[in-house]
Design a protein around this motif. Structure first.
Motif, PDB file in Angstrom:
ATOM      1  N   VAL A 173      -3.347 -17.262   6.058  1.00  0.00           N
ATOM      2  CA  VAL A 173      -2.637 -16.698   4.914  1.00  0.00           C
ATOM      3  C   VAL A 173      -3.629 -16.218   3.859  1.00  0.00           C
ATOM      4  N   ALA A 174      -3.323 -15.067   3.284  1.00  0.00           N
ATOM      5  CA  ALA A 174      -4.146 -14.602   2.166  1.00  0.00           C
ATOM      6  C   ALA A 174      -3.256 -13.850   1.195  1.00  0.00           C
ATOM      7  N   ALA A 175      -3.638 -13.858  -0.053  1.00  0.00           N
ATOM      8  CA  ALA A 175      -2.843 -13.152  -1.068  1.00  0.00           C
ATOM      9  C   ALA A 175      -3.514 -11.828  -1.404  1.00  0.00           C
ATOM     10  N   TYR A 176      -2.678 -10.832  -1.675  1.00  0.00           N
ATOM     11  CA  TYR A 176      -3.172  -9.570  -2.224  1.00  0.00           C
ATOM     12  C   TYR A 176      -2.753  -9.560  -3.682  1.00  0.00           C
ATOM     13  N   GLY A 236      -7.089  -3.530   0.775  1.00  0.00           N
ATOM     14  CA  GLY A 236      -8.077  -3.179  -0.235  1.00  0.00           C
ATOM     15  C   GLY A 236      -8.287  -1.686  -0.338  1.00  0.00           C
ATOM     16  N   ALA A 237      -8.171  -0.980   0.795  1.00  0.00           N
ATOM     17  CA  ALA A 237      -8.476   0.456   0.816  1.00  0.00           C
ATOM     18  C   ALA A 237      -7.256   1.328   0.567  1.00  0.00           C
ATOM     19  N   ASN A 238      -6.034   0.779   0.605  1.00  0.00           N
ATOM     20  CA  ASN A 238      -4.850   1.649   0.639  1.00  0.00           C
ATOM     21  C   ASN A 238      -3.754   1.411  -0.403  1.00  0.00           C
ATOM     22  N   THR A 239      -3.964   0.517  -1.364  1.00  0.00           N
ATOM     23  CA  THR A 239      -3.014   0.318  -2.454  1.00  0.00           C
ATOM     24  C   THR A 239      -1.549   0.243  -1.993  1.00  0.00           C
ATOM     25  N   PRO A 240      -1.154  -0.790  -1.251  1.00  0.00           N
ATOM     26  CA  PRO A 240       0.257  -0.893  -0.845  1.00  0.00           C
ATOM     27  C   PRO A 240       1.194  -1.059  -2.040  1.00  0.00           C
ATOM     28  N   VAL A 241       0.690  -1.674  -3.115  1.00  0.00           N
ATOM     29  CA  VAL A 241       1.502  -1.853  -4.333  1.00  0.00           C
ATOM     30  C   VAL A 241       0.781  -1.148  -5.470  1.00  0.00           C
TER      31      VAL A 241
END
Lengths: 492, 492
Positions: B403-406, B474-479
C-alpha cells in the motif's frame, strides 16, 4: 515482468513481440499494445501480439526487427507513441502542425506504427483531406527523413505522372528530349504496385535501373539524364510504407499524392517539375475540376518548397499507347523515339517535354529534338550508361508467345477502355513479373466496331496465365461496347 | 501457381498465408492482398504476408485459421471482398445501405478483413459518423450474426453504461433491485479492455461469470437475474473484433457505441433498457449536448428495433464510488447492498433501477427494496446460483497488502479526478489481473485540501507493481489540485 527473449524467425515490418496470453494478461497488455523492453544493451519498444502456444510462459518471442534483443529482459507496459494522438486528431478533422506531422512521419519511418494505426492515418487524410499548409509540412518532414541529391548547377528538371493510366509510358521519351536539350533530369520512377508495369519495370527491359545515389550522380553528370528505380535509393522512405496501407484499401488521398510526389522531387534536388494529371472515367482523378484543384495544390505547395511546378491536365479515360506490360510498353517507347509508334504517346511526350523546357527557360523545340533523332540518340546513350544494349531495336523486344484475342460480342461503339481492368487483365496474364506478358489495345474510344472485332490482344509467357487473363476479361468487361443508340444515353 | 501447403504455428486472427517473396511476385500479390487457394477438400481464401526466409519457394505457409489446408494446392490472385468497396464509401462520407453494412459485418465476423481494412472501417465511422438508419442497420446485422436469447414472458429489463467512468459499479446493485421487484434482467457485462476492471471482472470476485446460454436461461428462470460475462456467449461476436481496431487508436465512435450496446441487448431478448451516459471532463462523452444527442440516438434506434430505451445522463467527471479495481469495487458494491458504502454509488444505482422499474410499469420503490434488505438477499441468491459464496462479507474482500498513498504536493482545491489516469494507475498496480490491486479515492472534486493530504491509496499484490504505479502517478497527475485562486480561472 522478467522474461527471456528468444528469436522468432518472422520478418515482420514492425518490431513485434509475441507474448504468451497468460504473461500478456499479467503485464496488462492486449494485442497491438506496446511494451518497454529493458535488455542487456539498452531499452527498446515492442508491439505486442498474443499467442497461446507459439511461445511459452516466461518467454518473450522477438521477431527479426528486434533480433538484437536476447537473454533476460524486463518487460513493462509502455505508452502509445505521441503520434497516435495526432493521427486521431486528423481523423476528427483537425489541422495538424508541422511538429505533429513530424511525429507521425518519424514513427512511420521507424516502423513504430502498427497496421491499425497506419491505416487510421491514411484513412484520416482520405476522409478529411490535408490543407496546403499540412501538405507542405508533410512533404518537408518526408524529405527530412530521407536521403537527398544536391546539384551544383540549376535548373534541374523533372516530370511525374500521378498515375492511374495504363501504358502511359512518356517518361523515357521526355527524359531523352529534355536531356538532349541540355537540361539535367535525374528521373526516378516506381515499380508497379497495382498496375501492369511501373515505369521502372518498363525501363528495366532496356537497362539496369537499380543504382546508388553516387552512381545516379555519375550517370546524370555524363548524360544529363537518368531513368532509374526510386526504390533503390531512400529519397522518400516513408512513402513506400504508407503505400502498405493505401494498397489494400485502393485509396490514394489527394493530399498524400502531393506530399509523396513533391517529397521525392525535392529530395532529388529538382528545381522545375512538370506534373501529368490525367483525369476522366476510370482514372485516379475523375473530373476536370478535381484535376484543377490538385494542380493548384501542386503549384502552391511546390512554391512553398522552392520548386516551380507546372501541371499538365491530360485525358485519362483510356490507356495511352498500344502496349500495357513491360515489353509491350518498351516497344511503343522505342517506336516513338524512332519516329514511329502510337500518336497519342508521341504527342503527349512532346508536349510534356516542351512544358518543362519552357519552364526552365531553355529555347528548344521538343518536337524537333524528337524528329531529328537527337532524342533517340540521347536515349541510347543513357541506356548504354545504365549498362543496357544501346543498339536495341523494336524487333528485339518480343512479346509473350501465348496469344489470344478479346473480341466484341456485339456491333456498336467503343465507349470506354477501363484503365484498372486493362491493368488487372495484364497482371493476370503475368505482368509485370513476366515482362513479355500484357495487353495490346486494338481499339480506341469512339471507334465503331462489329461483333467479332478484336478489341485487345493478350500476350502471356505461360498458357495457364493466358487462361486466367481470358477468364478475367470474360467476367469484367475491360472494353465497353454499346449499341450506337445507347452510347449517348445509358439507362440505369 | 502450384504450391505445397505446410502449417506455420502462428495463431493469427485472420486466415493469413505466408509466401516466399519470389512466389508472391510470380503470383502477382503484395502483403495483405488475397489469394484463392484450391486444395484437396475445397477452395478458400488467404490473406498474404511475404517472407524471404520463413517459407521456401514452392511452399504456402498456412497459419492456424487455415490449418485444414494441406498438401498440394493451386494458388491464384483473388479479388478483394466486396465489403472493402463499402468501407471505402464510408470513408468518403457516403451513407451505407443495410445490405452493404451486412457485407462488412459478415466479413468482420469471419475474420476476412485484415487490420488495415478493419481500421479503415472504424476510422470511417469515427470520421464521418453513422446516420440513425445506418446505426439501426448495423445493429440488425450484428444481431443476425450472433446467438440470441428468447423469453416467453415480457417485460425483460436490462441496463448498460457506455463506460469511461472508473469504479462505476452500479450493475450488481441495479440487477439485485430489479430482479427483487419481479422483473427478469439477464445482464451480461464485459471484462476490462483499458479500464482497471470491467463489471465482469468485479463480479468474478463474488462468483463464476462464465456460463452458456442455456445456463444463463436457468439462472434467470430461478432468480430473475444474472450477472455474467458476455464474452462467454456469442451475443454480438463482431463487437469484440471491432474493439481490436478501436483499442490501439483509443477511439470509440458514437454510432459504433449505439450499435454495440443495442446489438447485445437485442440479442439478449431485452424489451426495456436503461442506458447510463456519463458526461464531463475525462469521460467518454465530454459535453451535455453530446450526451443528449447520443441519448436521442439510443431512443430512436432502440425504437426501430422494437425496444424501449431510457437514457440517464449522469455526471462522469470523476470516478463513482471509492474503489477502482476488482476487489476494491466489490467492497463498495457489497457495502451499498448492506446499507453502507459510498453515497454516490448508492444514489446512482437506486435512480437507474427506479427508471427501469418505471419503464416496465412495475409499481415498486428501488430505494425501499435496497433499504429493507430485499436487494442484498436477491444479490446473495444470484451469487449462490452462480456458484459463489452467498455469505460473503466485506471483510472477506481483502485489498492488496502493498500500500502507498499519493498525496497533494500543495494546498488548494481538488478540481478534477481523471478517470483515464486513475484507471491506468490501477492497471499499473496490477488490476484487473491482480484482483486485489487498484486505487481507493480519498478525495472528491471540490474538496479543499492541504499539502500532504492523501488523495489516493494505491493497493498492489506485488511490490514491483506498486512502484510502477507510483512512478506513473508521479508523472501523470491523476488528481488535479489547484490553488484556490486558480481553481476557477486557468491561464493557458
Amino acid at each position: 515482468m522478467r522474461l527471456t527473449a528468444e528469436p522468432i524467425d518472422i520478418g515482420t515490418r514492425t518490431p513485434t513481440v509475441l507474448l504468451n496470453s497468460a504473461d500478456a494478461s499479467e503485464i496488462g497488455v492486449h494485442p497491438l499494445d506496446r511494451v518497454r523492453i529493458q535488455f542487456d544493451g539498452g531499452t527498446t519498444t515492442g508491439i505486442v501480439e498474443v499467442t497461446d502456444e507459439l511461445v511459452s510462459r516466461g518467454v518473450l518471442g522477438v521477431t527479426r526487427p528486434l533480433g538484437h534483443v536476447t537473454g533476460p529482459v524486463d518487460v513493462v507496459v509502455a505508452d502509445k507513441p505521441e503520434s497516435v494522438v495526432h493521427l486521431r486528431e486528423k481523423l476528427v478533422g483537425e489541422e495538424l502542425e508541422i511538429e505533429e506531422l513530424r511525429t507521425i512521419v518519424e514513427d512511420i519511418e521507424r516502423d513504430r506504427l502498427n497496421d491499425v494505426e497506419l491505416s487510421a492515418f491514411v484513412s484520416g487524410v482520405f476522409a478529411n483531406g490535408l490543407s496546403r499548409e499540412e501538405m507542405q509540412s508533410l512533404t518537408s518532414c518526408m524529405v527530412d527523413v530521407g536521403e537527398t541529391l544536391e546539384w551544383e548547377q540549376a535548373p534541374i528538371g523533372d516530370k511525374h505522372s500521378i498515375g492511374g493510366v495504363a501504358g502511359n509510358r512518356v517518361t523515357p521519351i521526355v527524359v531523352a528530349i529534355v536531356a538532349a536539350a541540355g537540361v539535367p533530369i535525374p528521373k526516378t520512377s516506381s515499380r508497379a504496385v497495382t498496375s501492369a508495369a511501373g515505369t521502372a519495370d518498363t525501363l528495366e527491359v532496356f537497362c539496369d535501373v537499380e543504382f546508388t545515389l553516387e552512381e545516379i550522380r555519375e550517370i546524370v553528370d555524363r548524360t544529363n539524364g537518368c531513368m532509374v528505380w526510386g526504390g533503390s535509393v531512400d529519397l522518400s522512405p516513408v512513402d513506400d510504407k504508407i503505400i502498405r496501407a493505401e494498397t489494400p484499401l485502393s485509396i490514394d488521398p489527394k493530399g498524400q499524392i502531393v506530399a509523396s510526389v513533391l517529397s521525392k522531387k525535392k529530395s532529388a534536388g529538382s528545381t522545375h517539375v512538370v506534373i501529368d494529371i490525367p483525369y476522366g472515367e476510370g482514372a485516379k482523378v475523375e473530373t476536370l475540376s478535381e484535376a484543377r484543384e490538385i494542380a493548384r495544390d501542386f503549384n502552391r505547395v511546390g512554391q512553398g518548397l522552392g520548386m516551380e511546378i507546372d501541371c499538365a491536365i491530360t485525358r485519362g479515360e483510356q490507356p495511352v499507347g498500344r502496349g500495357v506490360g513491360p515489353v509491350l510498353e518498351a516497344r511503343d517507347v522505342l517506336a516513338v523515339l524512332e519516329g514511329d509508334g502510337p500518336d497519342d504517346l508521341r504527342i503527349k511526350s512532346e508536349r510534356l517535354a516542351q512544358m518543362l523546357l519552357d519552364a526552365t527557360g531553355v529555347e528548344a523545340s521538343a518536337r524537333e529534338i524528337l524528329a531529328d533523332g537527337r532524342a533517340v540518340e540521347k536515349f541510347r546513350e543513357i541506356v548504354d550508361t545504365q549498362r543496357g544494349d544501346p543498339d536495341v531495336s523494336v524487333d528485339d523486344l518480343v512479346p509473350g508467345q501465348h496469344v489470344a484475342a478479346y473480341t466484341a460480342d456485339r456491333d456498336g461503339m467503343v465507349t470506354h477502355v477501363d484503365n484498372r481492368r486493362v491493368n488487372e487483365l495484364a497482371r493476370r496474364a503475368g505482368a509485370p513479373k513476366d515482362i513479355r506478358a500484357g495487353v495490346c489495345l486494338d481499339c480506341r474510344v469512339g471507334e465503331r466496331i462489329q461483333k467479332g472485332t478484336e478489341l485487345l490482344t493478350i500476350h502471356a509467357q505461360k498458357e495457364s496465365k493466358l487462361e486466367q487473363a481470358l477468364s478475367f476479361a470474360g467476367a469484367n468487361t475491360p472494353v465497353r461496347v454499346l449499341p450506337e443508340d445507347e452510347a449517348l444515353v445509358e439507362q440505369l
